[in-house]
Design a protein around this motif. Structure first.
Motif, PDB file in Angstrom:
ATOM      1  N   VAL A 296     -55.135  24.611 -45.019  1.00  0.00           N
ATOM      2  CA  VAL A 296     -54.067  23.927 -45.771  1.00  0.00           C
ATOM      3  C   VAL A 296     -53.077  24.963 -46.326  1.00  0.00           C
ATOM      4  O   VAL A 296     -52.951  25.128 -47.537  1.00  0.00           O
ATOM      5  N   PRO A 297     -52.346  25.662 -45.473  1.00  0.00           N
ATOM      6  CA  PRO A 297     -51.478  26.752 -45.926  1.00  0.00           C
ATOM      7  C   PRO A 297     -50.380  26.317 -46.888  1.00  0.00           C
ATOM      8  O   PRO A 297     -49.951  27.111 -47.732  1.00  0.00           O
ATOM      9  N   MET A 298     -49.914  25.077 -46.803  1.00  0.00           N
ATOM     10  CA  MET A 298     -48.871  24.622 -47.725  1.00  0.00           C
ATOM     11  C   MET A 298     -49.398  24.545 -49.152  1.00  0.00           C
ATOM     12  O   MET A 298     -48.652  24.652 -50.112  1.00  0.00           O
ATOM     13  N   GLU A 299     -50.736  24.409 -49.285  1.00  0.00           N
ATOM     14  CA  GLU A 299     -51.359  24.351 -50.603  1.00  0.00           C
ATOM     15  C   GLU A 299     -51.906  25.711 -51.015  1.00  0.00           C
ATOM     16  O   GLU A 299     -51.755  26.135 -52.167  1.00  0.00           O
ATOM     17  N   GLU A 300     -52.526  26.408 -50.077  1.00  0.00           N
ATOM     18  CA  GLU A 300     -53.122  27.703 -50.373  1.00  0.00           C
ATOM     19  C   GLU A 300     -52.089  28.830 -50.410  1.00  0.00           C
ATOM     20  O   GLU A 300     -52.185  29.730 -51.258  1.00  0.00           O
ATOM     21  N   SER A 301     -51.122  28.783 -49.512  1.00  0.00           N
ATOM     22  CA  SER A 301     -50.123  29.856 -49.399  1.00  0.00           C
ATOM     23  C   SER A 301     -48.721  29.253 -49.375  1.00  0.00           C
ATOM     24  O   SER A 301     -47.999  29.339 -48.368  1.00  0.00           O
ATOM     25  N   PRO A 302     -48.301  28.611 -50.474  1.00  0.00           N
ATOM     26  CA  PRO A 302     -47.022  27.892 -50.461  1.00  0.00           C
ATOM     27  C   PRO A 302     -45.803  28.781 -50.215  1.00  0.00           C
ATOM     28  O   PRO A 302     -44.895  28.384 -49.483  1.00  0.00           O
ATOM     29  N   GLU A 303     -45.760  29.967 -50.798  1.00  0.00           N
ATOM     30  CA  GLU A 303     -44.590  30.826 -50.634  1.00  0.00           C
ATOM     31  C   GLU A 303     -44.449  31.292 -49.190  1.00  0.00           C
ATOM     32  O   GLU A 303     -43.357  31.234 -48.603  1.00  0.00           O
ATOM     33  N   GLU A 304     -45.543  31.755 -48.590  1.00  0.00           N
ATOM     34  CA  GLU A 304     -45.498  32.243 -47.212  1.00  0.00           C
ATOM     35  C   GLU A 304     -45.175  31.109 -46.230  1.00  0.00           C
ATOM     36  O   GLU A 304     -44.388  31.294 -45.289  1.00  0.00           O
ATOM     37  N   SER A 305     -45.773  29.946 -46.444  1.00  0.00           N
ATOM     38  CA  SER A 305     -45.527  28.827 -45.531  1.00  0.00           C
ATOM     39  C   SER A 305     -44.111  28.284 -45.694  1.00  0.00           C
ATOM     40  O   SER A 305     -43.472  27.890 -44.707  1.00  0.00           O
ATOM     41  N   LEU A 306     -43.599  28.298 -46.919  1.00  0.00           N
ATOM     42  CA  LEU A 306     -42.221  27.856 -47.148  1.00  0.00           C
ATOM     43  C   LEU A 306     -41.221  28.800 -46.499  1.00  0.00           C
ATOM     44  O   LEU A 306     -40.184  28.361 -45.982  1.00  0.00           O
ATOM     45  N   GLU A 307     -41.520  30.074 -46.520  1.00  0.00           N
ATOM     46  CA  GLU A 307     -40.633  31.044 -45.872  1.00  0.00           C
ATOM     47  C   GLU A 307     -40.483  30.715 -44.388  1.00  0.00           C
ATOM     48  O   GLU A 307     -39.376  30.735 -43.843  1.00  0.00           O
ATOM     49  N   ALA A 308     -41.581  30.396 -43.742  1.00  0.00           N
ATOM     50  CA  ALA A 308     -41.545  30.022 -42.321  1.00  0.00           C
ATOM     51  C   ALA A 308     -40.788  28.712 -42.131  1.00  0.00           C
ATOM     52  O   ALA A 308     -40.025  28.558 -41.158  1.00  0.00           O
ATOM     53  N   LEU A 309     -40.978  27.762 -43.055  1.00  0.00           N
ATOM     54  CA  LEU A 309     -40.295  26.476 -42.950  1.00  0.00           C
ATOM     55  C   LEU A 309     -38.793  26.634 -43.091  1.00  0.00           C
ATOM     56  O   LEU A 309     -38.017  26.064 -42.307  1.00  0.00           O
ATOM     57  N   PHE A 310     -38.360  27.412 -44.082  1.00  0.00           N
ATOM     58  CA  PHE A 310     -36.919  27.601 -44.297  1.00  0.00           C
ATOM     59  C   PHE A 310     -36.267  28.271 -43.095  1.00  0.00           C
ATOM     60  O   PHE A 310     -35.160  27.914 -42.701  1.00  0.00           O
ATOM     61  N   GLU A 311     -36.960  29.216 -42.508  1.00  0.00           N
ATOM     62  CA  GLU A 311     -36.412  29.875 -41.311  1.00  0.00           C
ATOM     63  C   GLU A 311     -36.275  28.882 -40.167  1.00  0.00           C
ATOM     64  O   GLU A 311     -35.277  28.881 -39.438  1.00  0.00           O
ATOM     65  N   PHE A 312     -37.263  28.006 -40.029  1.00  0.00           N
ATOM     66  CA  PHE A 312     -37.216  26.982 -38.989  1.00  0.00           C
ATOM     67  C   PHE A 312     -36.070  26.012 -39.228  1.00  0.00           C
ATOM     68  O   PHE A 312     -35.374  25.602 -38.283  1.00  0.00           O
ATOM     69  N   LEU A 313     -35.858  25.643 -40.487  1.00  0.00           N
ATOM     70  CA  LEU A 313     -34.797  24.699 -40.818  1.00  0.00           C
ATOM     71  C   LEU A 313     -33.422  25.352 -40.805  1.00  0.00           C
ATOM     72  O   LEU A 313     -32.395  24.654 -40.832  1.00  0.00           O
TER      73      LEU A 313
END
Length: 317
Positions: A296-313
């Motif tokens: 559950v990286p969005m819960e365990e590692s929110p900053e790192e997973s968000l960084e990947a999401l923002f780059e994708f978006l």
């Protein structure tokens, strides 16, 4: 023969006594919905009637945007698993998330049908209730499986797809939450509907985290109490009893939406090998493997997973 019956009778008596003892120490009554609402349905939570259920959801951010981000949680979780993501995303986006039937505050499907088809139809009805015609759709684990199957069935409603440690392909788990295992064992799963030790819930949450130190008492309490929502324990047993239909994986190659495949490299439930299967079969995908993160990286590692999401978006964090 008489000795045999005496042994059987003594064994049954022993089992009965053990069930009573375990129930006294670890049995928990369901928690009334209104009591849970006071803690877990504060603003901006809302409820909408769908298929006879009062579906718990949150719809945050800019309501005027024409491309909301819709997030679907996994088995045993709730919309709260995306709290960190929603807090950041809602600054520039409309973010919608819901408690799936069988979990969180929404409670069970009235017909106890937890098939993937029923979940996909539920998502469509929910989105229509919110006036959503097209969205960026994301899901974790079970939610990921629902997301890609929804996209395959309703491609016109999905602009982009986000798959977070998503289910779908055959898998061989290195380890799985104990609650998932017990829910599949006949007789034992009946006891699971009223015997739910807090320690079992903690163990199950820790099982999907790479860094166990991030599993706080507050986090475990939330999972524990939402599990005790009336009907949720039986719903877990019913969900685990459903046959997994792997025939749908052939549809993945037909999904043309830009897709982010996001995975924790220490996911023991759905192995990282499955991330590469998604990446290979999805014709327009990006693959990001997060170091030192679990299921559950969005819960365990929110900053790192968000960084990947923002780059994708394609937006600035």
């Amino acid at each position: 023969m008489k000795l045999f019956y005496k042994i059987i009778k003594a064994l049954l008596l022993f089992i009965g006594i053990m069930i009573i003892v375990v129930s006294l120490f670890f049995g928990h009554k369901d928690i009334p919905l209104e009591e849970l609402k006071s803690k877990y349905a504060q603003a901006p939570s809302q409820f909408v009637d769908i298929e006879g259920m009062q579906v718990h959801f949150r719809d945050e951010g800019d309501q005027m945007t024409d491309m909301p981000i819709v997030l679907i949680h996994g088995t045993g979780a709730s919309l709260h698993t995306f709290d960190e993501w929603a807090e950041r995303l809602k600054r520039e986006h409309r973010v919608i998330r819901m408690d799936l039937p069988g979990f969180g505050l929404t409670g069970p499907f009235p017909d106890r049908n937890y098939s993937m088809e029923n979940y996909v139809d539920f998502i469509k009805e929910f989105l229509e209730s919110r006036g959503v015609g097209t969205c960026i759709l994301g899901g974790n684990s079970l939610g990921g499986a629902i997301a890609w199957q929804f996209t395959a069935k309703n491609p016109e409603m999905v602009e982009k797809l986000i798959l977070i440690d998503a289910a779908g392909y055959p898998m061989k788990s290195e380890s799985r939450p104990i609650a998932f295992t017990l829910a599949r064992i006949p007789v034992v799963n009946k006891a699971l509907t009223f015997i739910t030790p807090l320690s079992m819930v903690r163990s199950s949450v820790e099982n999907v985290y790479a860094d166990k130190s991030k599993v706080s008492d507050q986090l475990v309490e939330r999972y524990f109490k939402l599990t005790l929502r009336t009907g949720n324990r039986q719903a877990l047993v019913d969900r685990m009893a459903m046959e997994t239909d792997m025939s749908k994986t052939g549809l993945i190659k037909n999904i043309n939406q830009a897709t982010l495949v996001l995975w924790g490299d220490e996911d023991l439930l759905i192995p990282v090998a499955n991330a590469y299967l998604f990446h290979k079969d999805l014709p327009n995908s990006e693959l990001v493997i997060l170091k030192n993160s679990g299921h559950v990286p969005m819960e365990e590692s929110p900053e790192e997973s968000l960084e990947a999401l923002f780059e994708f978006l394609g937006v600035t964090p």
